[in-house]
Design a protein around this motif. Structure first.
Motif, PDB file in Angstrom:
ATOM      1  N   VAL A 147     -13.245   6.375 -52.345  1.00 32.68           N
ATOM      2  CA  VAL A 147     -13.011   7.141 -53.575  1.00 32.68           C
ATOM      3  C   VAL A 147     -13.965   6.692 -54.673  1.00 32.68           C
ATOM      4  N   ASN A 148     -14.203   5.401 -54.761  1.00 31.50           N
ATOM      5  CA  ASN A 148     -15.111   4.870 -55.784  1.00 31.50           C
ATOM      6  C   ASN A 148     -16.538   5.366 -55.580  1.00 31.50           C
ATOM      7  N   LEU A 149     -16.949   5.485 -54.325  1.00 25.74           N
ATOM      8  CA  LEU A 149     -18.312   5.928 -54.018  1.00 25.74           C
ATOM      9  C   LEU A 149     -18.473   7.438 -54.134  1.00 25.74           C
ATOM     10  N   PHE A 150     -17.484   8.187 -53.648  1.00 23.06           N
ATOM     11  CA  PHE A 150     -17.660   9.623 -53.460  1.00 23.06           C
ATOM     12  C   PHE A 150     -16.709  10.501 -54.272  1.00 23.06           C
ATOM     13  N   GLY A 151     -15.756   9.898 -54.950  1.00 28.78           N
ATOM     14  CA  GLY A 151     -14.811  10.701 -55.717  1.00 28.78           C
ATOM     15  C   GLY A 151     -13.726  11.302 -54.841  1.00 28.78           C
ATOM     16  N   ASP A 152     -13.061  12.322 -55.361  1.00 29.54           N
ATOM     17  CA  ASP A 152     -11.941  12.959 -54.671  1.00 29.54           C
ATOM     18  C   ASP A 152     -12.477  13.942 -53.632  1.00 29.54           C
ATOM     19  N   PHE A 153     -12.289  13.628 -52.372  1.00 28.57           N
ATOM     20  CA  PHE A 153     -12.775  14.454 -51.260  1.00 28.57           C
ATOM     21  C   PHE A 153     -12.219  15.870 -51.318  1.00 28.57           C
ATOM     22  N   ARG A 154     -11.039  16.010 -51.865  1.00 26.29           N
ATOM     23  CA  ARG A 154     -10.367  17.317 -51.894  1.00 26.29           C
ATOM     24  C   ARG A 154     -11.000  18.272 -52.906  1.00 26.29           C
ATOM     25  N   LYS A 155     -11.768  17.734 -53.829  1.00 28.40           N
ATOM     26  CA  LYS A 155     -12.356  18.578 -54.884  1.00 28.40           C
ATOM     27  C   LYS A 155     -13.694  19.153 -54.436  1.00 28.40           C
ATOM     28  N   GLN A 156     -13.627  19.881 -53.329  1.00 32.24           N
ATOM     29  CA  GLN A 156     -14.758  20.662 -52.843  1.00 32.24           C
ATOM     30  C   GLN A 156     -14.319  22.119 -52.831  1.00 32.24           C
ATOM     31  N   SER A 180     -15.843  23.067 -46.710  1.00 32.90           N
ATOM     32  CA  SER A 180     -16.753  22.027 -46.245  1.00 32.90           C
ATOM     33  C   SER A 180     -16.029  20.690 -46.250  1.00 32.90           C
ATOM     34  N   PHE A 181     -16.592  19.735 -45.519  1.00 31.64           N
ATOM     35  CA  PHE A 181     -15.978  18.413 -45.392  1.00 31.64           C
ATOM     36  C   PHE A 181     -17.079  17.378 -45.618  1.00 31.64           C
ATOM     37  N   VAL A 182     -17.422  17.201 -46.891  1.00 33.61           N
ATOM     38  CA  VAL A 182     -18.617  16.441 -47.258  1.00 33.61           C
ATOM     39  C   VAL A 182     -18.281  15.343 -48.271  1.00 33.61           C
ATOM     40  N   ALA A 183     -18.849  14.180 -48.052  1.00 32.65           N
ATOM     41  CA  ALA A 183     -18.833  13.097 -49.043  1.00 32.65           C
ATOM     42  C   ALA A 183     -20.249  12.948 -49.569  1.00 32.65           C
ATOM     43  N   PHE A 184     -20.417  12.957 -50.878  1.00 32.90           N
ATOM     44  CA  PHE A 184     -21.774  12.788 -51.405  1.00 32.90           C
ATOM     45  C   PHE A 184     -21.763  11.912 -52.647  1.00 32.90           C
ATOM     46  N   ARG A 185     -22.892  11.257 -52.848  1.00 30.32           N
ATOM     47  CA  ARG A 185     -23.049  10.359 -53.989  1.00 30.32           C
ATOM     48  C   ARG A 185     -24.420  10.594 -54.629  1.00 30.32           C
TER      49      ARG A 185
END
Length: 220
Positions: A147-156, A180-185
């Motif tokens: 969560v610290n790196l990528f934020g809330d995954f659900r907020k796509q 989509s199912f993406v983590a980004f920083r």
């Protein structure tokens, strides 16, 4: 690391996105591209130690995406992308499953992973995996460092309506509605210029790795 002249080339390309300027600066482009390929080669070596699903035969040159835009169906007729994109697939040498994505763009660079806009049958399989094993996914995306790196995954981007296979009162409907199912920083330009930039980015990808495993397992 990414060289300062690579960033400078892209900054000038943004201001001069036309064929005449590009051809006059073709040698600078080739130098910048070779820098990105070298960076990708080093990154691949580290990622293959983290993620065994990355094909050992993957060629860094083929991971670096073309800078030439397809303008046939676009209102934007600028001929070149103003960034270098690097796509590192898993489960083979072609896209179509979970991947890692690296973008070098002045003021807009990023590192990402997961599966962006899956095709219909893959989307259906991922939703089914979430329905069956949501706790496994939630354990990954709710982990504090994730969560610290990528934020809330659900907020796509999500569907406005409920997928027809599921009910609105499903406890995991916020995940089932994802497109989509993406983590980004995001990455700052200065982060790319550091000597340890490759290892830092590989470390971030290591935090995305469990997500990619979950997504690929859904498609097994």
């Amino acid at each position: 690391m990414i060289q300062r002249q690579t960033i400078d080339f892209l900054k000038e390309l943004i201001e001069n996105n036309n064929r005449d300027w590009f051809m006059a600066n073709k040698e600078r482009y080739e130098t910048a591209r070779e820098n990105v390929i070298a960076f990708t080669t080093e990154l691949l070596g580290l990622l293959q130690k983290i993620d065994p699903q990355i094909d050992s035969a993957l060629d860094a040159k083929k991971c670096v995406m073309r800078i030439y835009r397809d303008i046939r169906f676009s209102k934007d007729k600028t001929p070149y992308k103003n960034y270098f994109g690097v796509s590192i697939p898993t489960k083979g040498t072609k896209a179509g499953r979970a991947e890692y994505y690296f973008q070098i763009s002045p003021g807009n660079s990023l590192i990402a992973g997961g599966y962006w806009m899956p095709e219909a049958d893959h989307l259906k399989a991922i939703r089914q995996e979430i329905d069956y094993n949501a706790n496994d996914l939630k354990k990954i995306i709710n982990e504090p460092e994730f969560v610290n790196l990528f934020g809330d995954f659900r907020k796509q981007e999500q569907l406005k309506s409920v997928p027809r296979e599921y009910s609105a009162d499903n406890e995991n409907i916020d995940l089932l509605k994802l497109k989509s199912f993406v983590a980004f920083r995001p990455l700052k330009d200065d982060e790319l210029l550091l000597k340890n930039a490759v290892s830092d980015i590989a470390g971030i990808c290591g935090k995305i790795y469990p997500l990619n495993v979950f997504l690929n397992n859904a498609l097994a």
